[in-house]
Design a protein around this motif. Sequence first.
Motif, PDB file in Angstrom:
ATOM      1  N   ASN A 168       0.818  -1.211   0.000  1.00  0.00           N
ATOM      2  CA  ASN A 168       0.000   0.000   0.000  1.00  0.00           C
ATOM      3  C   ASN A 168       0.856   1.267   0.000  1.00  0.00           C
ATOM      4  OD1 ASN A 168      -2.443  -1.351  -0.083  1.00  0.00           O
ATOM      5  ND2 ASN A 168      -2.637  -1.433   2.137  1.00  0.00           N
ATOM      6  N   ALA A 169       1.934   1.261   0.779  1.00  0.00           N
ATOM      7  CA  ALA A 169       2.812   2.435   0.827  1.00  0.00           C
ATOM      8  C   ALA A 169       3.478   2.673  -0.522  1.00  0.00           C
ATOM      9  CB  ALA A 169       3.868   2.254   1.914  1.00  0.00           C
ATOM     10  N   LEU A 170       3.961   1.605  -1.164  1.00  0.00           N
ATOM     11  CA  LEU A 170       4.609   1.755  -2.470  1.00  0.00           C
ATOM     12  C   LEU A 170       3.619   2.219  -3.527  1.00  0.00           C
ATOM     13  CD1 LEU A 170       6.948  -1.358  -2.332  1.00  0.00           C
ATOM     14  CD2 LEU A 170       7.680   1.024  -2.445  1.00  0.00           C
ATOM     15  N   LEU A 171       2.415   1.700  -3.490  1.00  0.00           N
ATOM     16  CA  LEU A 171       1.396   2.136  -4.445  1.00  0.00           C
ATOM     17  C   LEU A 171       1.026   3.603  -4.222  1.00  0.00           C
ATOM     18  CD1 LEU A 171      -0.892  -1.032  -4.538  1.00  0.00           C
ATOM     19  CD2 LEU A 171       0.647  -0.218  -6.344  1.00  0.00           C
ATOM     20  N   SER A 172       0.955   4.015  -2.964  1.00  0.00           N
ATOM     21  CA  SER A 172       0.619   5.415  -2.680  1.00  0.00           C
ATOM     22  C   SER A 172       1.760   6.348  -3.066  1.00  0.00           C
ATOM     23  CB  SER A 172       0.256   5.597  -1.206  1.00  0.00           C
ATOM     24  OG  SER A 172       1.391   5.443  -0.395  1.00  0.00           O
ATOM     25  N   GLN A 173       2.993   5.807  -3.149  1.00  0.00           N
ATOM     26  CA  GLN A 173       4.134   6.603  -3.610  1.00  0.00           C
ATOM     27  C   GLN A 173       4.178   6.675  -5.133  1.00  0.00           C
ATOM     28  OE1 GLN A 173       7.729   4.958  -1.889  1.00  0.00           O
ATOM     29  NE2 GLN A 173       6.900   5.065   0.167  1.00  0.00           N
ATOM     30  N   GLY A 174       3.230   6.008  -5.788  1.00  0.00           N
ATOM     31  CA  GLY A 174       3.151   6.077  -7.239  1.00  0.00           C
ATOM     32  C   GLY A 174       3.872   4.968  -7.975  1.00  0.00           C
ATOM     33  N   GLU A 175       4.289   3.930  -7.262  1.00  0.00           N
ATOM     34  CA  GLU A 175       4.956   2.811  -7.936  1.00  0.00           C
ATOM     35  C   GLU A 175       3.957   2.056  -8.802  1.00  0.00           C
ATOM     36  OE1 GLU A 175       8.085   2.248  -8.109  1.00  0.00           O
ATOM     37  OE2 GLU A 175       8.803   3.540  -6.498  1.00  0.00           O
ATOM     38  N   ASN A 176       4.430   1.582  -9.922  1.00  0.00           N
ATOM     39  CA  ASN A 176       3.608   0.819 -10.857  1.00  0.00           C
ATOM     40  C   ASN A 176       3.394  -0.593 -10.305  1.00  0.00           C
ATOM     41  OD1 ASN A 176       2.762  -0.844 -13.012  1.00  0.00           O
ATOM     42  ND2 ASN A 176       3.653   0.582 -14.488  1.00  0.00           N
ATOM     43  N   PRO A 177       2.158  -1.076 -10.227  1.00  0.00           N
ATOM     44  CA  PRO A 177       1.896  -2.424  -9.709  1.00  0.00           C
ATOM     45  C   PRO A 177       2.628  -3.520 -10.482  1.00  0.00           C
ATOM     46  CG  PRO A 177      -0.157  -1.215  -9.964  1.00  0.00           C
ATOM     47  CD  PRO A 177       0.922  -0.364 -10.557  1.00  0.00           C
ATOM     48  N   ILE A 178       2.764  -3.353 -11.790  1.00  0.00           N
ATOM     49  CA  ILE A 178       3.465  -4.359 -12.601  1.00  0.00           C
ATOM     50  C   ILE A 178       4.946  -4.383 -12.237  1.00  0.00           C
ATOM     51  CG2 ILE A 178       4.069  -5.057 -14.957  1.00  0.00           C
ATOM     52  CD1 ILE A 178       1.073  -5.341 -14.209  1.00  0.00           C
ATOM     53  N   THR A 179       5.525  -3.220 -11.971  1.00  0.00           N
ATOM     54  CA  THR A 179       6.931  -3.143 -11.545  1.00  0.00           C
ATOM     55  C   THR A 179       7.118  -3.846 -10.207  1.00  0.00           C
ATOM     56  OG1 THR A 179       7.140  -1.031 -12.697  1.00  0.00           O
ATOM     57  CG2 THR A 179       8.839  -1.552 -11.073  1.00  0.00           C
ATOM     58  N   LEU A 180       6.182  -3.638  -9.288  1.00  0.00           N
ATOM     59  CA  LEU A 180       6.262  -4.295  -7.981  1.00  0.00           C
ATOM     60  C   LEU A 180       6.175  -5.806  -8.126  1.00  0.00           C
ATOM     61  CD1 LEU A 180       3.946  -1.922  -5.911  1.00  0.00           C
ATOM     62  CD2 LEU A 180       6.439  -2.031  -5.867  1.00  0.00           C
ATOM     63  N   LEU A 181       5.246  -6.263  -8.943  1.00  0.00           N
ATOM     64  CA  LEU A 181       5.093  -7.694  -9.173  1.00  0.00           C
ATOM     65  C   LEU A 181       6.376  -8.271  -9.786  1.00  0.00           C
ATOM     66  CD1 LEU A 181       3.279 -10.198  -9.119  1.00  0.00           C
ATOM     67  CD2 LEU A 181       2.433  -9.521 -11.376  1.00  0.00           C
ATOM     68  N   GLY A 182       6.937  -7.569 -10.729  1.00  0.00           N
ATOM     69  CA  GLY A 182       8.182  -8.019 -11.358  1.00  0.00           C
ATOM     70  C   GLY A 182       9.316  -8.123 -10.367  1.00  0.00           C
ATOM     71  N   ALA A 183       9.437  -7.132  -9.490  1.00  0.00           N
ATOM     72  CA  ALA A 183      10.505  -7.132  -8.486  1.00  0.00           C
ATOM     73  C   ALA A 183      10.378  -8.344  -7.550  1.00  0.00           C
ATOM     74  CB  ALA A 183      10.484  -5.834  -7.682  1.00  0.00           C
ATOM     75  N   VAL A 184       9.158  -8.610  -7.126  1.00  0.00           N
ATOM     76  CA  VAL A 184       8.939  -9.738  -6.210  1.00  0.00           C
ATOM     77  C   VAL A 184       9.204 -11.074  -6.922  1.00  0.00           C
ATOM     78  CG1 VAL A 184       7.205 -10.943  -4.829  1.00  0.00           C
ATOM     79  CG2 VAL A 184       7.353  -8.465  -4.723  1.00  0.00           C
ATOM     80  N   THR A 185       8.713 -11.220  -8.134  1.00  0.00           N
ATOM     81  CA  THR A 185       8.910 -12.498  -8.843  1.00  0.00           C
ATOM     82  C   THR A 185      10.374 -12.728  -9.212  1.00  0.00           C
ATOM     83  OG1 THR A 185       8.284 -11.477 -10.942  1.00  0.00           O
ATOM     84  CG2 THR A 185       6.562 -12.662  -9.732  1.00  0.00           C
ATOM     85  N   ARG A 186      11.126 -11.658  -9.490  1.00  0.00           N
ATOM     86  CA  ARG A 186      12.565 -11.825  -9.777  1.00  0.00           C
ATOM     87  C   ARG A 186      13.304 -12.346  -8.546  1.00  0.00           C
ATOM     88  NH1 ARG A 186      11.835  -7.288 -12.716  1.00  0.00           N
ATOM     89  NH2 ARG A 186      12.458  -5.910 -11.033  1.00  0.00           N
ATOM     90  N   TYR A 187      12.864 -11.923  -7.383  1.00  0.00           N
ATOM     91  CA  TYR A 187      13.521 -12.350  -6.146  1.00  0.00           C
ATOM     92  C   TYR A 187      13.319 -13.847  -5.905  1.00  0.00           C
ATOM     93  CZ  TYR A 187      14.830 -12.692  -1.260  1.00  0.00           C
ATOM     94  OH  TYR A 187      15.421 -13.063  -0.102  1.00  0.00           O
ATOM     95  N   PHE A 188      12.108 -14.324  -6.201  1.00  0.00           N
ATOM     96  CA  PHE A 188      11.797 -15.725  -5.947  1.00  0.00           C
ATOM     97  C   PHE A 188      11.983 -16.523  -7.209  1.00  0.00           C
ATOM     98  CE2 PHE A 188       9.460 -13.292  -2.797  1.00  0.00           C
ATOM     99  CZ  PHE A 188       9.928 -13.879  -1.654  1.00  0.00           C
TER     100      PHE A 188
END
Length: 194
Positions: free
Chosen positions: A174-194
């Motif tokens: 929620n904090a990252l989304l409220s800072q204007g981060e793109n949801p697809i970018t967030l999903l990509g970051a998490v999936t790259r980690y795992f």
Amino acid sequence: DLKGNSAKVLEEANTADLMGGRRLIWLKEVTAQQADILSDFIQKSQTNAFLLMTADNLTKSAALRAESESSPDILVVACYPPEIADLRRLIQNFIHEVGFNLTPEACDYLIQNTNNNTLILKNELDKIALWNSDKKTITLDLVQQLVGTGTVNFDTLIQAVANRQAEKTINALNALLSQGENPITLLGAVTRYF
């Protein structure tokens, strides 16, 4: 979650690693009262696994610290957060090196929003220097535009997911989304980690 459970730590240490090599078991935020985990690991572990334990503010008399420091098989590294004066000195040295001026308000903002983390502070200073190459004075407005609030970043989200902390994951997302981060970018970051 292995913290606080000596039997689970031993089970994890004695489990064969599918990839070969030595296992690393990392226990975060261990308290002084959990010295039994370390004792059991030293006495009962049947492998050459590494046990990494991090703890805040252990007094010299704490059983965990005393046992660790007295053992020839344990490396203890005491880490202390930097003092505000150290952070100011780091900022001033950097600013002097690159030939800029920094307003006192901008300096205070940098210190407050990098969570006493010198690596984050250095990265933010590099970013400011690159962005501000044509101006000689770095103002509070510029720093506020370029530096985040220091509270939530991609690593915060990834660590929360990795540690299966649902509430922290939702709060970070929620904090990252409220800072204007793109949801697809967030999903990509998490999936790259795992």
